[in-house]
Design a protein around this motif. Structure first.
Motif, PDB file in Angstrom:
ATOM      1  N   MET A   9       4.313  48.250  21.159  1.00 28.10           N
ATOM      2  CA  MET A   9       2.959  48.081  20.620  1.00 28.10           C
ATOM      3  C   MET A   9       2.693  49.376  19.867  1.00 28.10           C
ATOM      4  O   MET A   9       2.227  50.355  20.428  1.00 28.10           O
ATOM      5  CB  MET A   9       1.983  47.898  21.773  1.00 28.10           C
ATOM      6  CG  MET A   9       2.307  46.664  22.623  1.00 28.10           C
ATOM      7  SD  MET A   9       1.472  46.696  24.205  1.00 28.10           S
ATOM      8  CE  MET A   9       2.079  45.155  24.934  1.00 28.10           C
ATOM      9  N   TRP A  10       3.008  49.338  18.575  1.00 24.91           N
ATOM     10  CA  TRP A  10       3.104  50.574  17.792  1.00 24.91           C
ATOM     11  C   TRP A  10       1.788  50.969  17.151  1.00 24.91           C
ATOM     12  O   TRP A  10       0.977  50.129  16.772  1.00 24.91           O
ATOM     13  CB  TRP A  10       4.182  50.394  16.718  1.00 24.91           C
ATOM     14  CG  TRP A  10       5.521  50.071  17.312  1.00 24.91           C
ATOM     15  CD1 TRP A  10       6.010  48.844  17.644  1.00 24.91           C
ATOM     16  CD2 TRP A  10       6.531  51.014  17.689  1.00 24.91           C
ATOM     17  NE1 TRP A  10       7.261  48.947  18.216  1.00 24.91           N
ATOM     18  CE2 TRP A  10       7.607  50.281  18.251  1.00 24.91           C
ATOM     19  CE3 TRP A  10       6.634  52.417  17.621  1.00 24.91           C
ATOM     20  CZ2 TRP A  10       8.772  50.892  18.729  1.00 24.91           C
ATOM     21  CZ3 TRP A  10       7.801  53.018  18.085  1.00 24.91           C
ATOM     22  CH2 TRP A  10       8.848  52.255  18.642  1.00 24.91           C
ATOM     23  N   LEU A  11       1.627  52.289  16.995  1.00 24.29           N
ATOM     24  CA  LEU A  11       0.472  52.801  16.257  1.00 24.29           C
ATOM     25  C   LEU A  11       0.664  52.501  14.771  1.00 24.29           C
ATOM     26  O   LEU A  11       1.783  52.599  14.256  1.00 24.29           O
ATOM     27  CB  LEU A  11       0.359  54.324  16.447  1.00 24.29           C
ATOM     28  CG  LEU A  11       0.129  54.803  17.889  1.00 24.29           C
ATOM     29  CD1 LEU A  11       0.255  56.327  17.962  1.00 24.29           C
ATOM     30  CD2 LEU A  11      -1.240  54.363  18.389  1.00 24.29           C
ATOM     31  N   TYR A  43       6.451  54.328  21.374  1.00 27.21           N
ATOM     32  CA  TYR A  43       5.047  53.902  21.270  1.00 27.21           C
ATOM     33  C   TYR A  43       4.299  54.256  22.558  1.00 27.21           C
ATOM     34  O   TYR A  43       4.900  54.275  23.632  1.00 27.21           O
ATOM     35  CB  TYR A  43       4.990  52.389  21.036  1.00 27.21           C
ATOM     36  CG  TYR A  43       5.580  51.593  22.175  1.00 27.21           C
ATOM     37  CD1 TYR A  43       4.756  51.053  23.165  1.00 27.21           C
ATOM     38  CD2 TYR A  43       6.961  51.395  22.305  1.00 27.21           C
ATOM     39  CE1 TYR A  43       5.290  50.340  24.224  1.00 27.21           C
ATOM     40  CE2 TYR A  43       7.494  50.694  23.360  1.00 27.21           C
ATOM     41  CZ  TYR A  43       6.661  50.174  24.324  1.00 27.21           C
ATOM     42  OH  TYR A  43       7.183  49.484  25.381  1.00 27.21           O
ATOM     43  N   ARG A  77      -2.831  48.056  17.386  1.00 31.84           N
ATOM     44  CA  ARG A  77      -1.381  48.231  17.455  1.00 31.84           C
ATOM     45  C   ARG A  77      -0.684  47.149  16.638  1.00 31.84           C
ATOM     46  O   ARG A  77      -1.233  46.076  16.409  1.00 31.84           O
ATOM     47  CB  ARG A  77      -0.882  48.118  18.908  1.00 31.84           C
ATOM     48  CG  ARG A  77      -1.480  49.133  19.851  1.00 31.84           C
ATOM     49  CD  ARG A  77      -1.120  50.556  19.460  1.00 31.84           C
ATOM     50  NE  ARG A  77      -1.780  51.502  20.378  1.00 31.84           N
ATOM     51  CZ  ARG A  77      -1.248  51.871  21.547  1.00 31.84           C
ATOM     52  NH1 ARG A  77      -0.073  51.392  21.917  1.00 31.84           N
ATOM     53  NH2 ARG A  77      -1.900  52.706  22.315  1.00 31.84           N
TER      54      ARG A  77
END
Lengths: 706, 706
Positions: A32-34, A563, A571
């Motif tokens: 769940m990436w920035l 992450y 996200r």
């Protein structure tokens, strides 16, 4: 349903141990990436896809956070926002009455004039982020006690938020990432004039009810469409998603942009042991209790059922979710993976002479955790449920809207007298609008429903502490739980919004002189409740620092290529559309309308497998082979509800609304073997809006046909 | 529904602290009286009625105890027995299959040939009683330890039972009354060939479902009619109740003859405090948990719902019952009465120099109680739930029929090797027939349902003790709860009655050599389970002696003019038919058929307020003003379900099936202010059998028209 643990209001109301990402380095479609640190390497490596900064910015700004707890996206230039029906349910419930049950019957506004304004709904769009780590950290000096450090950090954060708010006029929240490894200032554009445009019948949104919840194959039209307004007119939106009426294809790469609520992937084995053996069982007992309470009460009449429907579904959903999570934690295979993950990190830390001291952080976490367990009952019952059911924030001993108002009023006035940075976060200047939205909600208050819940929670309280406990006796005031609940609910004036507004304007002395049974009660328990909060926060601060040490050690080992744990902020996830194997059987990626009618027939069209009448009447209008729901292996969790699913062209091809039962393990560890995110296909939405709901104007706006 | 805490099998299976009567001297219509010490003075004084010994004997011998947990009565010379539908539900469930759902659809055998034999049902008729107090007491010598005293008393009781059984051929049970103040030998005629004659749809028997359960006004046809057979022919019955087709009138004196299960009226304040603060909340958590489990599973398909129906209703019923009981215990007015009752007795004891030493018994009870609390988790989870749900007797960690069989088999064979008096009561010679009836039950076993319950109870066990607990790990054997449940259920051969019979014939060594996953598991936990039982029994023995001391002191003060606490043996209650006031509103004594149709209409005929189709079709046949249900202030409790209500002429005028919500307080203290027993009127039964069910032959037999 993917309801997050904590709504943003809840996030701002308590000091959160923001737990972040020292998972194994992301492989597969994990993460769940920035948006400001996207998985470019992974996307390039596995899919040969390189999103441009413009592509990312567009998707970010088209994404919307619902502060009732969920995600959504803009889908037209005139402010249309799509989310899940279960995210919009609160608003539908509040707009309903004994005469109009929009939750049950659905709603469609053919014209702007027919749209219904929501009484308590705030949308946030993330417009910019800024790294403020250095400015926060500099406030905490060496040698400060935990308490001093919390206060210093709180002051620094409040100052940053206030300054930003004043400068930009935007909602400004400092977000703790990587357990304090980083602090980012998020600036949100707020929309608080939000109107209901379209909702199907809840029956269709939640088709299959509890039996089908968290399961697949699935047949749910779990959508709800709103329109954002500014200055009394439909908002003009530059960044909205282009509607794709075909939906995705099997094996296609898709992206999910939303606000996952919370993951536990970085918890120590000690803390997960407590989660498994005490915390989750305790939550399940509460959800079981409430599910039974509301089911029994709802059975007495249609109107009871309508009043309790939303809370009831929330409790059922939580129960099933935690059942699944507990089952995963009790699976020795999964537990072994968790132990190995920690051992690997511990070993790596131990081997590195510069990092070795971080090992002691594990013990500090264990000790603080043990202290938190001791404080937990008083904190939960008097201050607030740590992991609330959706729709309630308050002490477990006093469940219901009315005590919540009493607490918010007395606290708001007490906290107002303090410097902004020393206030409980929910009462800081930056949270003022959200607080007032909640406090001045026009949601109807029903005496019988309030008495029911208050009786039950007072009984629960007496059970937990014993009827002879001095605090129990003091709160019950010589009455039975039912007698006391009746006295409080029938005696209070807080049901009236005008009175709440009037009281809110008073100063502390004037409020003190005002007597109302619920205000008196809120004041009476304020001392012990604040004590519990203080004790709770001190341990959380200790844990936060210890987790930060471990996180720092991990960053030193792994770099910044990973992450952070979910924090109910925006996200980016990604994954491919595809089926999976279960009990030796292949579950295909897509369902279709034909399958819906089959399922209904198998169950003799009886609840919760019954179809709304218009779906029966208009069956022949539909193309039955239209794809209805689909699954992908994107990494999602509660809070992602309503997240748009977009293709590489950035087009809207679907909307996340659930995970399958195997995905409940994603709380603590990623897996793409069977865990799947479940979405409604954009093709089905288009088809149903036109052929079942005759919402042609709406589809025309979506597809920009006019 | 008035389901007792303990069925007679359960009574014989554990050492019960038989709690008896040091209530205030009976006033009003209080009391569950022994047939050999009836309330002649009260009846004469208040009603100027003097039942003759013949009147009493006739009623006693017309009364029937159902060992599935309930009461009933003979109503024809050819063996017809009437009880409640919910008492007969077990038998209806067992007789049902995927093809024939008699529980749901009802049943009527037009001829004897069509009657369905029950697979596991025993009726007991009390034919004689004998005071054996002296013979039991002489076995306990001064200076014996608790353990020795238990054993000595057990041996004496077993010898008496065995001798009586051999001499008379009758089931012979020594009943502990007045906490050991008296021991009576009860001789029962057993009927184990019992056949189903008539049952309405469960929907009609339990009309209004959970919302109406324990409430009034009420509209339930909660009856079920069986026929007792002897030697393959309808039993010839001398003592049966004459059918009265008119029912009782308002204000009429009526009698109730049945087997109330258990009352807590004599518990010390200390023990009731534990009941209120720990025991009942703990039970409620279990019932909430099971209610949610079975509701969720039942919703998945009609067949699931059918399989779980009986257990589900049992859990709902228990939940509502304990909710009501807890509410009463948390009512300060009631609690004050309880405290005053004890204080009055304590003061009287203290004042009397000959009795003063009995005061120390209160402390001994408190200490033993504290020890019992410590043992409780191991006892409940490994040995057996202390207050079982109806239909289950076994350890809470291993819920389901299959482990029960494994436990009964291994224990039966181990216990068989011991002298009769030293065995666990359920395995004594006197209980052999009941044991075999249960062990060789032909009730269908469904793998999925067994896995569901076993998974849940293993999870519950892991929650209670923690997943790292050595016993938890040992029982789970390195599997998840679901994995282990699946392995046990799919791997065992105990589903087959023939195999259970074969194993039962083996000796200990041969059984030891037989490997079956469930037998292996039963043997593995037998040690710790028996340890928990032993520790539990030692404390119960201490309490029993202490309660007996208090009881003795009370008898010295009050004489023998009072009734003992309920012990699931035959008792006589009495009361007048009459309404009551609730929330300022007068609730009338009678409902009628017209009210039933009104209630259905108010709820749009939707479950649980829907009418069976034939009640809709044949409405015009009915005299709508026929009295349907009625209330009286007779003193009843769980176990009285199915008790006949008779008038002064000894005629059958109704059948008890429930108490209202205010009657749930009767567990611990009598009240006639609002507490009411709820009955089906004989007039309604006659009318419905003829006009709705076309059961003319049956009515002719009842009314002896032919």
């Amino acid at each position: 349903m993917l309801i997050p643990f904590l709504s943003p209001q809840k996030l701002s109301a308590i000091t959160i141990t923001c737990l972040t990402g020292f998972a194994t380095v992301a492989i597969a479609d994990e993460g769940m990436w920035l948006f400001n640190a996207p998985p470019l390497k992974q996307l390039k490596g596995k899919y040969n896809f390189e999103p441009t900064p413009q592509w990312l910015e567009h998707l970010q700004k088209a994404s919307v956070r619902f502060n009732s707890g969920g995600s959504g996206s803009f889908i037209s230039a005139n402010g249309l926002v799509i989310t899940n029906h279960h995210v919009g349910a609160d608003a539908l419930q509040m707009a309903s009455s004994e005469q109009h049950n929009y939750l049950k019957d659905g709603f469609y506004a053919k014209t702007n004039a027919e749209e219904i304004k929501c009484s308590e709904l705030e949308l946030n769009v993330l417009v910019s982020t800024e790294d403020v780590t250095a400015r926060v950290n500099v406030a905490v000096k060496a040698g400060m006690s935990s308490d001093e450090a919390t206060k210093a950090r709180g002051n620094a954060i409040a100052a940053i938020e206030k300054e930003s708010k004043e400068k930009t006029g935007l909602r400004s929240d400092v977000i703790t990432l990587y357990q304090g490894g980083a602090y980012h200032l998020y600036r949100y554009k707020r929309y608080d004039d939000v109107r209901i445009v379209f909702a199907p019948e809840q029956q269709m949104a939640f088709y299959g009810g509890d039996p089908d919840n968290f399961e697949y194959p699935r047949f749910d039209l779990d959508i709800c469409i709103f329109r954002a307004y500014e200055n009394g007119k439909p908002a003009k939106i530059d960044n909205y998603l282009k509607w794709n009426s075909r939906g995705p294809s099997d094996g296609e790469l898709t992206f999910v942009s939303g606000s996952p609520g919370r993951t536990d992937r970085q918890l120590t084995v000690d803390e997960l042991t407590d989660t498994r053996d005490r915390d989750v069982p305790n939550l399940l007992r509460m959800f079981n209790r409430r599910e039974v309470l509301l089911a029994a009460w709802g059975q007495r009449s249609f109107e009871n059922a309508r009043r309790a429907r939303d809370d009831f579904f929330g409790d059922q959903n939580n129960r099933k979710r935690y059942d699944g999570y507990l089952a995963a934690l009790l699976d020795p295979e999964i537990w072994t993976l968790i132990e190995q993950r920690e051992k690997k990190l511990r070993d790596a830390i131990s081997r590195d002479p510069k990092l070795g001291s971080a090992i002691s952080a594990y013990d500090r976490i264990k000790k603080a955790q043990a202290e938190l367990v001791k404080i937990a009952p008083r904190y939960d019952y008097l201050e607030q449920e740590r992991r609330s059911t959706v729709g309630y924030r308050g002490p477990r001993a006093l469940y219901g809207s009315l005590f919540k108002y009493a607490r918010l009023l007395t606290r708001a006035i007490d906290e107002r007298a303090k410097p902004n940075g020393e206030r409980i976060p929910a009462f800081r200047d930056s949270a003022k609008e959200s607080l007032e939205l909640e406090l001045f909600s026009t949601e109807p208050v029903y005496d019988d429903y309030e008495i029911l819940r208050l009786t039950d929670s007072l009984t629960d309280f007496a059970e937990k502490f014993g009827a002879e406990n001095p605090l129990v006796k003091q709160i019950l005031g010589g009455k039975s739980p039912r007698g006391r609940a009746r006295e409080l609910v029938t005696g209070t004036k807080l049901k009236d919004v005008a009175i709440r507004k009037e009281l809110y304007r008073k100063d502390a002395a004037a409020l003190q002189a005002t007597h109302d049974p619920l205000l008196d009660l809120a004041r009476m328990i304020d001392g012990p409740a604040r004590e519990a909060r203080k004790a709770h926060e001190a341990q959380e601060e200790t844990m936060k620092q210890a987790y930060a040490e471990i996180a720092n050690a991990r960053f030193a080992l792994e770099g910044t290529s990973n992450y952070p744990d979910a924090t109910f902020t925006l996200r980016l996830s990604y994954g491919t559309v595809g089926g999976y194997e279960q009990d030796g059987k292949q579950i295909p990626a897509f369902t279709d309308f034909d399958g819906l009618y089959q399922r209904s027939a198998e169950h003799e069209n009886k609840p919760p497998f019954d179809l709304p009448q218009r779906w029966i009447d208009k069956k022949s209008n539909l193309n039955l082979s239209t794809h209805f729901n689909f699954v992908s292996d994107a990494d999602i969790i509660g809070g992602n509800s309503g997240s748009p699913v977009v293709n590489k062209a950035g087009e809207f091809v679907g909307i996340i609304f659930d995970g399958n039962i195997q995905s409940l393990v994603l709380d603590c560890i990623f897996s793409d073997k069977q865990a799947r995110a479940v979405s409604v296909n954009s093709a089905a939405i288009t088809e149903a809006l036109r052929k079942i709901y005759d919402a042609n104007a709406l589809v025309d706006e979506l597809t920009a046909a006019k």
